[in-house]
Design a protein around this motif. Structure first.
Motif, PDB file in Angstrom:
ATOM      1  N   GLY A 118       0.898  -1.234   0.125  1.00  0.00           N
ATOM      2  CA  GLY A 118       0.076   0.167   0.063  1.00  0.00           C
ATOM      3  C   GLY A 118       0.827   1.256   0.198  1.00  0.00           C
ATOM      4  N   PHE A 119       2.175   1.168  -0.469  1.00  0.00           N
ATOM      5  CA  PHE A 119       2.873   2.536  -0.208  1.00  0.00           C
ATOM      6  C   PHE A 119       2.720   3.229  -1.752  1.00  0.00           C
ATOM      7  N   VAL A 120       2.956   4.424  -1.757  1.00  0.00           N
ATOM      8  CA  VAL A 120       2.936   5.219  -2.854  1.00  0.00           C
ATOM      9  C   VAL A 120       4.244   5.629  -3.287  1.00  0.00           C
ATOM     10  N   SER A 121       4.624   5.485  -4.611  1.00  0.00           N
ATOM     11  CA  SER A 121       6.078   5.976  -4.982  1.00  0.00           C
ATOM     12  C   SER A 121       5.633   6.428  -6.585  1.00  0.00           C
ATOM     13  N   ILE A 122       6.727   7.034  -7.111  1.00  0.00           N
ATOM     14  CA  ILE A 122       6.821   7.380  -8.452  1.00  0.00           C
ATOM     15  C   ILE A 122       6.491   6.387  -9.458  1.00  0.00           C
ATOM     16  N   ALA A 123       6.860   4.855  -8.972  1.00  0.00           N
ATOM     17  CA  ALA A 123       6.879   3.695  -9.973  1.00  0.00           C
ATOM     18  C   ALA A 123       5.490   3.120  -9.863  1.00  0.00           C
ATOM     19  N   THR A 124       4.656   3.592  -8.849  1.00  0.00           N
ATOM     20  CA  THR A 124       3.225   3.104  -8.515  1.00  0.00           C
ATOM     21  C   THR A 124       2.321   4.050  -9.279  1.00  0.00           C
ATOM     22  N   ILE A 125       2.633   5.092  -9.648  1.00  0.00           N
ATOM     23  CA  ILE A 125       1.814   5.989 -10.111  1.00  0.00           C
ATOM     24  C   ILE A 125       2.130   6.008 -11.674  1.00  0.00           C
ATOM     25  N   ILE A 126       3.477   6.084 -12.068  1.00  0.00           N
ATOM     26  CA  ILE A 126       3.503   6.083 -13.575  1.00  0.00           C
ATOM     27  C   ILE A 126       3.733   4.594 -14.216  1.00  0.00           C
ATOM     28  N   PRO A 127       3.256   4.399 -15.357  1.00  0.00           N
ATOM     29  CA  PRO A 127       3.010   3.087 -15.705  1.00  0.00           C
ATOM     30  C   PRO A 127       4.427   2.669 -15.939  1.00  0.00           C
ATOM     31  N   HIS A 128       4.769   1.259 -16.018  1.00  0.00           N
ATOM     32  CA  HIS A 128       6.160   0.763 -16.196  1.00  0.00           C
ATOM     33  C   HIS A 128       6.560   1.074 -17.608  1.00  0.00           C
ATOM     34  N   GLU A 129       5.506   0.982 -18.795  1.00  0.00           N
ATOM     35  CA  GLU A 129       6.070   1.547 -19.959  1.00  0.00           C
ATOM     36  C   GLU A 129       6.368   2.962 -20.200  1.00  0.00           C
ATOM     37  N   ASN A 130       5.963   3.624 -19.355  1.00  0.00           N
ATOM     38  CA  ASN A 130       6.323   5.287 -19.334  1.00  0.00           C
ATOM     39  C   ASN A 130       7.393   5.463 -18.510  1.00  0.00           C
ATOM     40  N   LEU A 131       7.729   4.862 -17.401  1.00  0.00           N
ATOM     41  CA  LEU A 131       8.795   5.080 -16.426  1.00  0.00           C
ATOM     42  C   LEU A 131      10.479   4.489 -16.971  1.00  0.00           C
ATOM     43  N   TYR A 132      10.277   3.546 -17.417  1.00  0.00           N
ATOM     44  CA  TYR A 132      11.486   2.975 -18.095  1.00  0.00           C
ATOM     45  C   TYR A 132      12.171   3.777 -18.977  1.00  0.00           C
ATOM     46  N   PRO A 133      11.531   4.198 -20.153  1.00  0.00           N
ATOM     47  CA  PRO A 133      12.272   5.408 -21.123  1.00  0.00           C
ATOM     48  C   PRO A 133      12.718   6.508 -20.508  1.00  0.00           C
ATOM     49  N   ARG A 134      12.057   6.999 -19.470  1.00  0.00           N
ATOM     50  CA  ARG A 134      12.510   8.093 -18.371  1.00  0.00           C
ATOM     51  C   ARG A 134      13.700   7.885 -17.948  1.00  0.00           C
ATOM     52  N   ILE A 135      13.762   6.851 -17.152  1.00  0.00           N
ATOM     53  CA  ILE A 135      15.122   6.368 -16.457  1.00  0.00           C
ATOM     54  C   ILE A 135      15.991   6.230 -17.642  1.00  0.00           C
ATOM     55  N   ARG A 136      15.825   5.499 -18.509  1.00  0.00           N
ATOM     56  CA  ARG A 136      17.087   5.371 -19.687  1.00  0.00           C
ATOM     57  C   ARG A 136      17.590   6.861 -19.991  1.00  0.00           C
ATOM     58  N   GLN A 137      16.741   7.890 -20.461  1.00  0.00           N
ATOM     59  CA  GLN A 137      16.823   9.011 -20.877  1.00  0.00           C
ATOM     60  C   GLN A 137      17.638   9.877 -19.585  1.00  0.00           C
ATOM     61  N   LEU A 138      17.219   9.888 -18.673  1.00  0.00           N
ATOM     62  CA  LEU A 138      17.903  10.554 -17.355  1.00  0.00           C
ATOM     63  C   LEU A 138      19.352   9.824 -17.044  1.00  0.00           C
ATOM     64  N   ALA A 139      19.506   8.697 -17.252  1.00  0.00           N
ATOM     65  CA  ALA A 139      20.899   7.913 -17.014  1.00  0.00           C
ATOM     66  C   ALA A 139      21.871   8.428 -18.199  1.00  0.00           C
ATOM     67  N   ILE A 140      21.220   8.504 -19.622  1.00  0.00           N
ATOM     68  CA  ILE A 140      22.163   8.817 -20.725  1.00  0.00           C
ATOM     69  C   ILE A 140      22.255  10.282 -20.567  1.00  0.00           C
ATOM     70  N   GLY A 141      21.577  11.146 -20.043  1.00  0.00           N
ATOM     71  CA  GLY A 141      21.622  12.425 -20.000  1.00  0.00           C
ATOM     72  C   GLY A 141      22.754  12.943 -19.041  1.00  0.00           C
TER      73      GLY A 141
END
Length: 279
Positions: free
Chosen positions: A195-218
């Motif tokens: 029952g915890f809330v985090s960014i990963a429980t709000i943003i769908p997996h298919e949307n969050l993963y590309p953002r993580i990759r983009q941030l890492a590459i940036g």
């Protein structure tokens, strides 16, 4: 090997890896800003970080039932009484020691105030829940880096307030944010079950993963640019940050790894600045 992993797992549940990473981070800023800190200041930082993280985990554990599960939250639920007692002891000893070491000085009041602000933000994030959940990881990253760097910044002369130092501090915040959203992604299923809330429980997996990759590459690109732009004295610092981001990227996006293994590698990455002890 499994026995050693179990030992390390318990140490991470006690947040001792975070404590060591924070101390290595303060060493990074000590050398970056060319100040000399005493061992007592590192010990006090470690105690403060342990108290904040343990208090955070204990507050999370209160939301759980008593069913046993092998993770950090249930560990704090099962051992909440001894951990509360230890938290009180470490907090009291740290406060008395800080007063004896710093006296009633600006360093003491700023450090205590910063700790209270961090605790206040932790409580506010819980109250706001889903409305401002995206701020949870970002605010945690910003205050984590402020917490490990404020004393070196306070003690350094204004002549060393350079754009390079400011830029590397911001880059360190970006790395801390990357770490937190990666960890949030790893814990998505267990967070949902508890029952915890985090960014990963709000943003769908298919949307969050590309953002993580983009941030890492940036962050990798910024660290590379910094490596070529800074003068020779500062070059070691973007190099260390580049290594830390690469370790995160390779650990997180490498397939076939268990979440605990990925977590372990990413937390170990924050020990990288300890190599400055050898230089």
């Amino acid at each position: 090997m499994q026995f050693l992993f179990k030992i390390y797992q318990r140490l991470t549940w006690l947040s001792l890896d975070v404590v060591l990473g924070a101390m290595a981070g303060m060493l990074f800023f000590e050398r970056l800003l060319r100040v000399d800190l005493e061992w007592q200041e590192y010990a006090l930082l470690g105690m403060a970080v342990w108290c904040i993280y343990t208090a955070d985990h204990l507050m999370d554990a209160r939301k759980l039932d008593s069913d046993h599960t092998e993770n950090r939250h249930y560990f704090h639920l099962n051992y909440q009484k001894p951990l509360l007692a230890l938290l009180g002891i470490v907090g009291a000893v740290g406060l008395v020691w800080a007063i004896q070491y710093f006296g009633f000085s600006q360093e003491l009041f700023f450090g205590a105030g910063l700790g209270l602000v961090i605790l206040g933000i932790m409580l506010a994030v819980r109250k706001l829940a889903e409305k401002q959940v995206r701020l949870k990881e970002l605010s945690s990253a910003v205050f984590y880096v402020i917490g490990i760097s404020w004393l070196p910044w306070y003690e350094t002369p204004q002549i060393d307030y350079t754009w390079t130092a400011f830029g590397l501090t911001i880059l360190y915040m970006g790395l801390a944010y990357l770490n937190l959203i990666m960890l949030s992604s790893l814990d998505t299923e267990s967070d949902k079950e508890a029952g915890f809330v985090s960014i990963a429980t709000i943003i769908p997996h298919e949307n969050l993963y590309p953002r993580i990759r983009q941030l890492a590459i940036g962050l990798i690109l910024v660290a590379l640019i910094g490596l070529f732009l800074v003068n020779s004295f500062f070059r070691i610092f973007p190099s260390l940050l580049l290594i830390m981001v690469l370790l995160h990227y390779l650990s997180f996006f490498k397939s076939g790894q268990r979440p605990e293994q990925v977590r372990m590698r990413m937390e170990i990455a924050f020990l990288t600045p300890a190599v400055l002890l050898l230089l």
